[in-house]
Design a protein around this motif. Structure first.
Motif, PDB file in Angstrom:
ATOM      1  N   ARG A   1      15.007  14.703   2.624  1.00  0.00           N
ATOM      2  CA  ARG A   1      13.659  14.139   2.566  1.00  0.00           C
ATOM      3  C   ARG A   1      12.698  14.850   3.514  1.00  0.00           C
ATOM      4  O   ARG A   1      11.490  14.834   3.300  1.00  0.00           O
ATOM      5  CB  ARG A   1      13.700  12.647   2.868  1.00  0.00           C
ATOM      6  N   MET A   2      13.239  15.444   4.543  1.00  0.00           N
ATOM      7  CA  MET A   2      12.365  16.200   5.448  1.00  0.00           C
ATOM      8  C   MET A   2      11.831  17.463   4.781  1.00  0.00           C
ATOM      9  O   MET A   2      10.904  18.089   5.270  1.00  0.00           O
ATOM     10  CB  MET A   2      13.096  16.531   6.741  1.00  0.00           C
TER      11      MET A   2
ATOM     12  N   PHE B   1       0.831  10.100  -2.664  1.00  0.00           N
ATOM     13  CA  PHE B   1       0.866   8.863  -3.443  1.00  0.00           C
ATOM     14  C   PHE B   1      -0.443   8.655  -4.198  1.00  0.00           C
ATOM     15  O   PHE B   1      -1.492   9.162  -3.801  1.00  0.00           O
ATOM     16  CB  PHE B   1       1.127   7.675  -2.516  1.00  0.00           C
TER      17      PHE B   1
ATOM     18  N   LYS C   1       9.732   8.419  -8.973  1.00  0.00           N
ATOM     19  CA  LYS C   1      10.367   7.664  -7.879  1.00  0.00           C
ATOM     20  C   LYS C   1      11.873   7.898  -7.841  1.00  0.00           C
ATOM     21  O   LYS C   1      12.476   7.856  -6.775  1.00  0.00           O
ATOM     22  CB  LYS C   1      10.036   6.175  -7.997  1.00  0.00           C
TER      23      LYS C   1
ATOM     24  N   MET D   1       5.203  14.095  -0.218  1.00  0.00           N
ATOM     25  CA  MET D   1       4.753  13.355  -1.395  1.00  0.00           C
ATOM     26  C   MET D   1       3.325  12.845  -1.220  1.00  0.00           C
ATOM     27  O   MET D   1       2.964  12.351  -0.157  1.00  0.00           O
ATOM     28  CB  MET D   1       5.685  12.170  -1.665  1.00  0.00           C
TER      29      MET D   1
ATOM     30  N   LEU E   1      13.432   6.869  -4.386  1.00  0.00           N
ATOM     31  CA  LEU E   1      12.969   5.497  -4.128  1.00  0.00           C
ATOM     32  C   LEU E   1      13.630   4.514  -5.102  1.00  0.00           C
ATOM     33  O   LEU E   1      13.784   3.348  -4.792  1.00  0.00           O
ATOM     34  CB  LEU E   1      11.445   5.405  -4.237  1.00  0.00           C
TER      35      LEU E   1
ATOM     36  N   ALA F   1      -1.742   6.349   0.432  1.00  0.00           N
ATOM     37  CA  ALA F   1      -0.808   5.734   1.396  1.00  0.00           C
ATOM     38  C   ALA F   1      -1.030   6.233   2.821  1.00  0.00           C
ATOM     39  O   ALA F   1      -0.077   6.442   3.569  1.00  0.00           O
ATOM     40  CB  ALA F   1       0.650   5.954   0.961  1.00  0.00           C
ATOM     41  N   LEU F   2      -2.298   6.414   3.200  1.00  0.00           N
ATOM     42  CA  LEU F   2      -2.587   6.780   4.591  1.00  0.00           C
ATOM     43  C   LEU F   2      -2.509   5.522   5.443  1.00  0.00           C
ATOM     44  O   LEU F   2      -2.904   4.445   4.992  1.00  0.00           O
ATOM     45  CB  LEU F   2      -3.983   7.398   4.703  1.00  0.00           C
TER      46      LEU F   2
ATOM     47  N   LYS G   1      23.595   9.069   3.537  1.00  0.00           N
ATOM     48  CA  LYS G   1      22.314   8.743   4.195  1.00  0.00           C
ATOM     49  C   LYS G   1      21.812   9.932   5.017  1.00  0.00           C
ATOM     50  O   LYS G   1      20.615  10.217   5.058  1.00  0.00           O
ATOM     51  CB  LYS G   1      22.506   7.519   5.097  1.00  0.00           C
TER      52      LYS G   1
ATOM     53  N   VAL H   1      12.423  11.233  -6.041  1.00  0.00           N
ATOM     54  CA  VAL H   1      12.361  11.205  -4.562  1.00  0.00           C
ATOM     55  C   VAL H   1      13.344  10.204  -3.966  1.00  0.00           C
ATOM     56  O   VAL H   1      13.405  10.044  -2.744  1.00  0.00           O
ATOM     57  CB  VAL H   1      10.948  10.884  -4.027  1.00  0.00           C
TER      58      VAL H   1
ATOM     59  N   ARG I   1      18.437  12.004   4.421  1.00  0.00           N
ATOM     60  CA  ARG I   1      17.415  12.109   5.468  1.00  0.00           C
ATOM     61  C   ARG I   1      16.993  13.578   5.643  1.00  0.00           C
ATOM     62  O   ARG I   1      15.812  13.896   5.716  1.00  0.00           O
ATOM     63  CB  ARG I   1      17.967  11.552   6.782  1.00  0.00           C
TER      64      ARG I   1
ATOM     65  N   LYS J   1       0.831  -1.218   0.000  1.00  0.00           N
ATOM     66  CA  LYS J   1       0.000   0.000   0.000  1.00  0.00           C
ATOM     67  C   LYS J   1       0.863   1.264   0.000  1.00  0.00           C
ATOM     68  O   LYS J   1       0.360   2.351   0.273  1.00  0.00           O
ATOM     69  CB  LYS J   1      -0.899   0.005   1.236  1.00  0.00           C
ATOM     70  N   GLU J   2       2.147   1.122  -0.217  1.00  0.00           N
ATOM     71  CA  GLU J   2       3.115   2.232  -0.290  1.00  0.00           C
ATOM     72  C   GLU J   2       3.294   2.956   1.042  1.00  0.00           C
ATOM     73  O   GLU J   2       3.803   4.073   1.068  1.00  0.00           O
ATOM     74  CB  GLU J   2       2.712   3.233  -1.396  1.00  0.00           C
ATOM     75  N   HIS J   3       2.866   2.336   2.155  1.00  0.00           N
ATOM     76  CA  HIS J   3       3.066   2.975   3.460  1.00  0.00           C
ATOM     77  C   HIS J   3       4.561   3.078   3.773  1.00  0.00           C
ATOM     78  O   HIS J   3       5.021   4.071   4.338  1.00  0.00           O
ATOM     79  CB  HIS J   3       2.386   2.168   4.571  1.00  0.00           C
TER      80      HIS J   3
ATOM     81  N   ASP K   1       1.962  11.771  -7.176  1.00  0.00           N
ATOM     82  CA  ASP K   1       1.856  10.690  -8.159  1.00  0.00           C
ATOM     83  C   ASP K   1       0.387  10.492  -8.517  1.00  0.00           C
ATOM     84  O   ASP K   1      -0.391  10.021  -7.690  1.00  0.00           O
ATOM     85  CB  ASP K   1       2.446   9.402  -7.570  1.00  0.00           C
TER      86      ASP K   1
ATOM     87  N   ILE L   1      10.026   8.477   2.432  1.00  0.00           N
ATOM     88  CA  ILE L   1      10.110   9.828   1.878  1.00  0.00           C
ATOM     89  C   ILE L   1      10.023  10.880   2.976  1.00  0.00           C
ATOM     90  O   ILE L   1      10.615  11.951   2.876  1.00  0.00           O
ATOM     91  CB  ILE L   1       9.038  10.028   0.784  1.00  0.00           C
ATOM     92  N   MET L   2       9.321  10.535   4.066  1.00  0.00           N
ATOM     93  CA  MET L   2       9.298  11.479   5.201  1.00  0.00           C
ATOM     94  C   MET L   2      10.679  11.578   5.859  1.00  0.00           C
ATOM     95  O   MET L   2      10.940  12.492   6.619  1.00  0.00           O
ATOM     96  CB  MET L   2       8.310  10.985   6.263  1.00  0.00           C
TER      97      MET L   2
END
Lengths: 248, 251
Positions: B77-78, B84, B45, B82, B50, B88-89, B70, B48, B74, A116-118, B162, A124-125
């Protein structure tokens, strides 16, 4: 020949380095660890209780059957049941059951999050998802599995008593004398070592299967099955190795 | 600003992106458009982090995402939010907990400050008062808006979306487009939207790149879309005979 197993083994070892990193926020990891401890500990207790009581009962009844007519004193049944529970049955059977219950649950949870891309959303966070999603589970298992295994040993011995004494297979005093005889605290140490090692295996293997799942619901089901099968195989293998190393 | 330089990506023998160069401008809604399978999602992707490209660079200001450590990644990325395709909840969390998650993880704000920020973000996406609802209790459009609220909660400099309109009716799609566009303008952020929705192209396409078979086939803006000589863009836009007829009648 398929070298997939070496690929996964290498990937698994590399992945361990990403799991045990400094948390972004200790409080969040602490909360998640407590939640996992509750899920693993309280959530698994009923099944561990049921299985332990019946394993203890069957062990006592069958030993009683095998010893009938021999010259071995009746109180030895209590002694044998106690040591079998502590050294082998409680840690191994409990962890095999936990691999089925907790392991498959972890694989399905992480696999579902991946699909589910969680997991991508957390990445990404800026969250280290390997650490946040796996470390609390492993820590919770390392703390709770030994507790469950200790409980299983006690419940198993109680199960042996309940199944045998009231029906007259042997007397209460024989059983109590048996479980108080020849006690070796080192056996409890072996049990705890097994509990910790098996707890680590069942969580890390299951999380690996879930975290790296690819594809759809069929693959998720397969990953969940693999989590249980591989955990069980590795637990039995580790059981043998620990037996050799700690009792040789 | 995000700058993609010579992005090349393949999966096995299949080359998905064959050297994409494009600048996604700050304060504008930048659109990546193209047919299904043209490499839009892969490019997003890569933007970002991925996916890692086989070659090429992605620059966020002075930071190269591809070669970043890394720790740099990090920190970067903050600054990125994004949205989705499927929102993506986190299903087991309420709307409030979903939006608050990045605040809990990365800030030392008090509970009240976090709730105030959550409420502000919900207000921004016109969803006040749904704090205690679970994602399963929301419509697709509402889920997308909650996804946007979560994406902007840390005040990102970059917002990547996306297919924000997939599965939504035209009216809700326009609401989402307007929302993303106004956020871009109000906060002067760099927004990248991956879409194949023609409404979005015509409404908010300030800087558009069209991907075709892994190549950058065309770049321009919404005003240039209808006055061009690019055959691939023409085929993409006028895939619907209805639209072609409408334009012909207008002419």
């Amino acid at each position: 020949m398929n070298f997939n197993i070496f690929h996964h083994f290498g990937n698994f070892i590399q992945w361990q380095g990403q799991i045990y990193r400094r948390p972004e926020n200790g409080k969040m990891y602490y909360k998640e660890t407590i939640r996992q401890m509750y899920d693993i500990g309280i959530g698994s207790f009923p099944i561990v209780f049921l299985i332990s009581i019946f394993i203890g009962a069957v062990t006592a009844v069958q030993f009683s059957y095998q010893m009938t007519g021999t010259l071995i004193p009746a109180y030895y049944i209590g002694y044998i049941v106690r040591d079998m529970e502590i050294i082998e049955l409680a840690p191994t059977i409990t962890c095999l059951v936990l691999a089925g219950k907790v392991g498959s649950n972890m694989a399905a949870e992480l696999g579902g999050m991946r699909q589910k891309e969680h997991i991508d959303a957390m990445e990404i966070m800026g969250v280290n998802t390997s650490a946040y999603l796996v470390m609390p589970k492993v820590i919770a298992a390392l703390l709770m599995v030994p507790v469950l295994v200790c409980a299983s040993a006690i419940i198993g011995i109680a199960g042996a008593y309940i199944a045998s004494v009231p029906v007259g297979l042997f007397t209460s005093s024989d059983f109590i004398k048996g479980i108080r005889s020849f006690f070796e605290p080192y056996n409890v140490f072996i049990m705890l070592v097994k509990a910790v090692v098996f707890g680590y295996i069942l969580t890390s293997v299951s999380c690996y299967q879930g975290y790296f799942v690819k594809g759809g619901s069929i693959e998720l089901g397969e990953a969940s099955t693999r989590a249980v099968v591989y955990s069980n195989i590795l637990i039995l293998l580790a059981d043998y190795v620990i037996a050799i190393v700690l009792t040789a | 600003m995000i700058r993609a330089e010579g992005i090349y990506k393949r999966f096995g023998d299949h080359e998905v992106l064959k050297g994409i160069d494009f600048v996604f401008e700050q304060g504008k809604t930048n659109l990546i458009i193209g047919k299904s399978g043209s490499g839009k999602t892969v490019l997003l992707k890569i933007l970002v982090g991925l996916f890692k490209p086989e070659s090429g660079h992605v620059w966020y200001g002075d930071t190269n995402l591809v070669t970043a450590s890394k720790e740099e990644l990090r920190k970067l990325r903050m600054q990125v939010g994004m949205l989705f395709q499927g929102s993506a909840l986190f299903d087991s969390m309420t709307v409030e907990q979903n939006i608050k998650f990045p605040l809990d993880m990365f800030t030392k704000q008090t509970h009240k400050e976090k709730i105030d920020r959550v409420n502000y973000c919900l207000e921004r996406v016109s969803l006040e008062g749904i704090n205690k609802k679970f994602p399963s209790e929301l419509s697709g459009g509402m889920q997308k808006r909650v996804g946007i609220a979560r994406a902007i909660v840390l005040n990102p400099k970059y917002l990547l979306c996306d297919e924000p309109n997939s599965g939504l009716d035209p009216q809700t799609s326009i609401t989402i487009d307007e929302l993303i566009s106004s956020l871009t303008k109000d906060h002067n952020i760099t927004t990248v939207i991956n879409t194949h929705d023609m409404n979005s192209v015509m409404e908010i396409g300030e800087n558009i790149c069209l991907l075709h078979q892994g190549h950058l086939a065309w770049k321009g803006n919404k005003d240039q879309v209808l006055n061009h000589s690019n055959e691939i863009l023409h085929d993409f836009i006028f895939a619907s005979p209805f639209l072609q007829k409408l334009i012909d009648n207008k002419k």
